[in-house]
Motif scaffolding. Sequence first.
Motif, PDB file in Angstrom:
ATOM      1  N   ALA A 225      43.765  36.624  34.523  1.00 41.19           N
ATOM      2  CA  ALA A 225      43.531  36.943  35.934  1.00 41.19           C
ATOM      3  C   ALA A 225      42.223  36.307  36.380  1.00 41.19           C
ATOM      4  CB  ALA A 225      43.473  38.449  36.134  1.00 41.19           C
ATOM      5  N   SER A 226      42.243  35.697  37.546  1.00 49.33           N
ATOM      6  CA  SER A 226      41.032  35.070  38.072  1.00 49.33           C
ATOM      7  C   SER A 226      40.742  35.603  39.469  1.00 49.33           C
ATOM      8  CB  SER A 226      41.178  33.551  38.112  1.00 49.33           C
ATOM      9  OG  SER A 226      42.307  33.184  38.889  1.00 49.33           O
ATOM     10  N   GLY A 227      39.463  35.613  39.821  1.00 47.71           N
ATOM     11  CA  GLY A 227      39.053  36.096  41.130  1.00 47.71           C
ATOM     12  C   GLY A 227      37.632  35.663  41.417  1.00 47.71           C
ATOM     13  N   THR A 228      36.999  36.343  42.378  1.00 51.93           N
ATOM     14  CA  THR A 228      35.650  35.996  42.800  1.00 51.93           C
ATOM     15  C   THR A 228      34.640  36.863  42.073  1.00 51.93           C
ATOM     16  OG1 THR A 228      36.482  35.411  44.992  1.00 51.93           O
ATOM     17  CG2 THR A 228      34.109  35.805  44.786  1.00 51.93           C
ATOM     18  N   SER A 229      33.644  36.222  41.484  1.00 56.89           N
ATOM     19  CA  SER A 229      32.567  36.957  40.838  1.00 56.89           C
ATOM     20  C   SER A 229      31.619  37.510  41.893  1.00 56.89           C
ATOM     21  CB  SER A 229      31.814  36.027  39.880  1.00 56.89           C
ATOM     22  OG  SER A 229      30.739  36.709  39.281  1.00 56.89           O
ATOM     23  N   ILE A 234      29.642  45.806  45.612  1.00 55.57           N
ATOM     24  CA  ILE A 234      30.426  45.326  46.753  1.00 55.57           C
ATOM     25  C   ILE A 234      31.850  45.074  46.300  1.00 55.57           C
ATOM     26  CG2 ILE A 234      30.641  43.562  48.538  1.00 55.57           C
ATOM     27  CD1 ILE A 234      27.650  43.012  48.154  1.00 55.57           C
ATOM     28  N   PRO A 235      32.792  45.993  46.553  1.00 62.07           N
ATOM     29  CA  PRO A 235      34.186  45.798  46.127  1.00 62.07           C
ATOM     30  C   PRO A 235      34.799  44.555  46.758  1.00 62.07           C
ATOM     31  CG  PRO A 235      33.790  48.078  46.803  1.00 62.07           C
ATOM     32  CD  PRO A 235      32.589  47.293  47.230  1.00 62.07           C
ATOM     33  N   LEU A 236      35.616  43.850  45.986  1.00 63.79           N
ATOM     34  CA  LEU A 236      36.323  42.659  46.447  1.00 63.79           C
ATOM     35  C   LEU A 236      37.820  42.836  46.259  1.00 63.79           C
ATOM     36  CD1 LEU A 236      34.005  39.966  44.792  1.00 63.79           C
ATOM     37  CD2 LEU A 236      33.996  40.700  47.190  1.00 63.79           C
ATOM     38  N   ARG A 237      38.601  42.245  47.153  1.00 59.64           N
ATOM     39  CA  ARG A 237      40.057  42.377  47.066  1.00 59.64           C
ATOM     40  C   ARG A 237      40.637  41.676  45.835  1.00 59.64           C
ATOM     41  NH1 ARG A 237      42.194  44.377  51.789  1.00 59.64           N
ATOM     42  NH2 ARG A 237      40.920  44.215  53.669  1.00 59.64           N
ATOM     43  N   ASP A 238      39.976  40.611  45.369  1.00 57.77           N
ATOM     44  CA  ASP A 238      40.548  39.826  44.264  1.00 57.77           C
ATOM     45  C   ASP A 238      39.864  40.098  42.929  1.00 57.77           C
ATOM     46  OD1 ASP A 238      38.156  38.613  44.780  1.00 57.77           O
ATOM     47  OD2 ASP A 238      38.920  36.555  44.723  1.00 57.77           O
ATOM     48  N   ASN A 239      39.366  41.326  42.740  1.00 55.13           N
ATOM     49  CA  ASN A 239      38.749  41.685  41.458  1.00 55.13           C
ATOM     50  C   ASN A 239      39.750  41.436  40.337  1.00 55.13           C
ATOM     51  OD1 ASN A 239      37.976  43.253  39.122  1.00 55.13           O
ATOM     52  ND2 ASN A 239      36.560  44.405  40.429  1.00 55.13           N
ATOM     53  N   PRO A 240      39.471  40.520  39.385  1.00 53.50           N
ATOM     54  CA  PRO A 240      40.463  40.160  38.362  1.00 53.50           C
ATOM     55  C   PRO A 240      40.781  41.313  37.410  1.00 53.50           C
ATOM     56  CG  PRO A 240      38.357  39.125  37.888  1.00 53.50           C
ATOM     57  CD  PRO A 240      38.233  39.727  39.251  1.00 53.50           C
ATOM     58  N   ILE A 241      39.819  42.220  37.205  1.00 51.47           N
ATOM     59  CA  ILE A 241      40.103  43.349  36.315  1.00 51.47           C
ATOM     60  C   ILE A 241      41.122  44.275  36.961  1.00 51.47           C
ATOM     61  CG2 ILE A 241      39.109  45.458  35.323  1.00 51.47           C
ATOM     62  CD1 ILE A 241      36.675  43.864  34.558  1.00 51.47           C
ATOM     63  N   LEU A 319      42.593  43.717  25.554  1.00 50.20           N
ATOM     64  CA  LEU A 319      42.065  43.566  26.909  1.00 50.20           C
ATOM     65  C   LEU A 319      40.646  43.012  26.820  1.00 50.20           C
ATOM     66  CD1 LEU A 319      43.170  46.922  28.609  1.00 50.20           C
ATOM     67  CD2 LEU A 319      43.978  44.639  29.201  1.00 50.20           C
ATOM     68  N   ARG A 320      40.352  42.002  27.642  1.00 55.73           N
ATOM     69  CA  ARG A 320      39.015  41.408  27.652  1.00 55.73           C
ATOM     70  C   ARG A 320      38.631  41.121  29.096  1.00 55.73           C
ATOM     71  NH1 ARG A 320      41.902  38.699  23.757  1.00 55.73           N
ATOM     72  NH2 ARG A 320      42.369  37.065  25.268  1.00 55.73           N
ATOM     73  N   GLY A 321      37.435  41.592  29.502  1.00 55.10           N
ATOM     74  CA  GLY A 321      36.992  41.301  30.858  1.00 55.10           C
ATOM     75  C   GLY A 321      35.612  41.878  31.117  1.00 55.10           C
ATOM     76  N   GLY A 322      34.774  41.120  31.799  1.00 55.22           N
ATOM     77  CA  GLY A 322      33.450  41.598  32.161  1.00 55.22           C
ATOM     78  C   GLY A 322      32.426  41.445  31.070  1.00 55.22           C
ATOM     79  N   TYR A 323      31.133  41.465  31.504  1.00 55.08           N
ATOM     80  CA  TYR A 323      30.051  41.330  30.543  1.00 55.08           C
ATOM     81  C   TYR A 323      28.838  42.167  30.933  1.00 55.08           C
ATOM     82  CZ  TYR A 323      28.362  37.932  34.010  1.00 55.08           C
ATOM     83  OH  TYR A 323      27.960  37.332  35.166  1.00 55.08           O
ATOM     84  N   LEU A 324      28.766  42.649  32.180  1.00 54.04           N
ATOM     85  CA  LEU A 324      27.707  43.543  32.610  1.00 54.04           C
ATOM     86  C   LEU A 324      28.306  44.635  33.480  1.00 54.04           C
ATOM     87  CD1 LEU A 324      24.800  41.086  33.557  1.00 54.04           C
ATOM     88  CD2 LEU A 324      24.875  42.634  31.585  1.00 54.04           C
ATOM     89  N   GLU A 331      36.911  36.406  35.678  1.00 55.98           N
ATOM     90  CA  GLU A 331      38.126  36.278  34.875  1.00 55.98           C
ATOM     91  C   GLU A 331      38.298  37.511  33.987  1.00 55.98           C
ATOM     92  OE1 GLU A 331      39.749  32.429  32.897  1.00 55.98           O
ATOM     93  OE2 GLU A 331      38.662  33.478  31.314  1.00 55.98           O
ATOM     94  N   ALA A 332      39.538  37.869  33.745  1.00 56.46           N
ATOM     95  CA  ALA A 332      39.879  38.921  32.783  1.00 56.46           C
ATOM     96  C   ALA A 332      41.158  38.510  32.070  1.00 56.46           C
ATOM     97  CB  ALA A 332      40.059  40.258  33.483  1.00 56.46           C
ATOM     98  N   ARG A 333      41.285  38.932  30.813  1.00 52.84           N
ATOM     99  CA  ARG A 333      42.439  38.490  30.019  1.00 52.84           C
ATOM    100  C   ARG A 333      43.027  39.668  29.228  1.00 52.84           C
ATOM    101  NH1 ARG A 333      41.399  32.450  27.534  1.00 52.84           N
ATOM    102  NH2 ARG A 333      40.506  31.501  29.409  1.00 52.84           N
ATOM    103  N   ALA A 334      44.287  39.500  28.899  1.00 54.87           N
ATOM    104  CA  ALA A 334      44.976  40.469  28.053  1.00 54.87           C
ATOM    105  C   ALA A 334      45.958  39.726  27.164  1.00 54.87           C
ATOM    106  CB  ALA A 334      45.707  41.509  28.889  1.00 54.87           C
TER     107      ALA A 334
END
Length: 467
Positions: A225-229, A234-241, A319-324, A331-334
């Motif tokens: 899944a990809s989206g905007t960092s 600030i919530p975003l509509r395309d949060n990849p997680i 499941l893998r996603g995020g770092y802070l 990006e997030a992956r499964a």
Amino acid sequence: MLVHMGLRMGACCLAAASLVAAAEPDWPAVRQEALETLVDLVRLKTAQPEGNEILAARYLKGILDEEGLPSEIFESAPSRASIVARVEGNGSKKPLLLLGHLDVVAVEPDEWSFDPFGGEVRDGILFARGSSDDKGVVTGSFHVLLELHRHSTPLDRDVIFLGVADEEAGGIHGINFMLDRHRDRIDAEFGINEAGKGVFDRNLNYLRFEIQTAEKTPTRIDLRASGTSGHGSIPLRDNPIGALARAVARLYDHQMPPKLNETTREYFRRLAEISEPEKAEVFRAILGDRPSQEDFDRLFDLSPVYNSMVRTSIVPTILRGGYLKNVIPSEARATVDIRALPGEDPEQLYSFLKRLMNEPAVDLVPHTVTRTPHEPSPLDNEAFLGFERALNRLYPGVPVLPTMSTGATDSAQLRAAGIPMYGFGPARPEWDLASGIHGKDEYLYVKPFQDYVQILWNVVLEIAGTD
């Protein structure tokens, strides 16, 4: 030199002349010799990812050389080796292939209660990595070949032994290499491999025998899944997680439709005949003309293994996603472990799953498939009927069931290549069918293993012997 080699040399020299002329092997001697071979094999560190199957191949070749039985070692890469040997028949029928894999899965020694490569035998149990998966099968097949050679047993078929590399990683360095480059050395009408078994109670009495005639196909996928960092405030509509979580949840919640094939239909039919009334009623219900969803829910309640045998399974595993904690990642992956029923078309399945996720921002990326889609092996040929005849003769009244593995073996590639395969290995306890396979503290009961060597000899004679 390994600890049992000296014992073996003495046993071989003493037995050679008498066994050749005998109608039946000296089973007490053979059973002990097979145990010594197995102990030696499990002490060889042939764990993935390195494999180092060359250690086991050279060990087995040394025994074959002493016996005067030619063999060949095939290396697909440095230290990645398979070994082939053959006892010739009269050629009136195509060969029978006996195989097992020389590699084992990796170990975390600190998690074990004993040395995983120590080969300790205590209280009638062998404790070691590879004892159940799969060096017991390798040893059984190897000693059947040795006895055929020592006896000059009349055979209608050549019997081929294959100790193969790299099964645990999918077979690229093992069965795929052998089929692609050396098919002529292992080509056969039928084959016997791992995955089936006997099942025994606490008194070591056999409750049933299971012959593996089918298996599911690993068809794994990654989801990306990809989206905007951005800032976590600030919530975003395309949060990849978020997109990935929705996609994974839809896959997890979906159950593929149940389907029975010849193997599973006969498995549940025979299981119904030996089960207590409440379970038998469930098995008969799913075999009816119009089984309901409630019938299959009840089957699931009996065992998740039964449920997996009747449908393609979809299981999220990574499941893998995020770092802070305050950063929206880009990006997030499964990873999703899919085990497809025989006959399932992978491309159609991927298309269906993409529609089911309904998340445009999530890409579906299939893993490389090493286990080729294939159909189950028949139940009405000389191989399966040979198993039934031998087992019914040796253990009258003990049921024999065809079964489908939810896991995968090298039999997949062989079935896809046109060689019907039948899985049968040493028996396991009813209360712990896993026996530590792929986990810590793997073990194998000695007497059932030795029984297996003797059973396999009888099965091979039923399939390959001259009447």
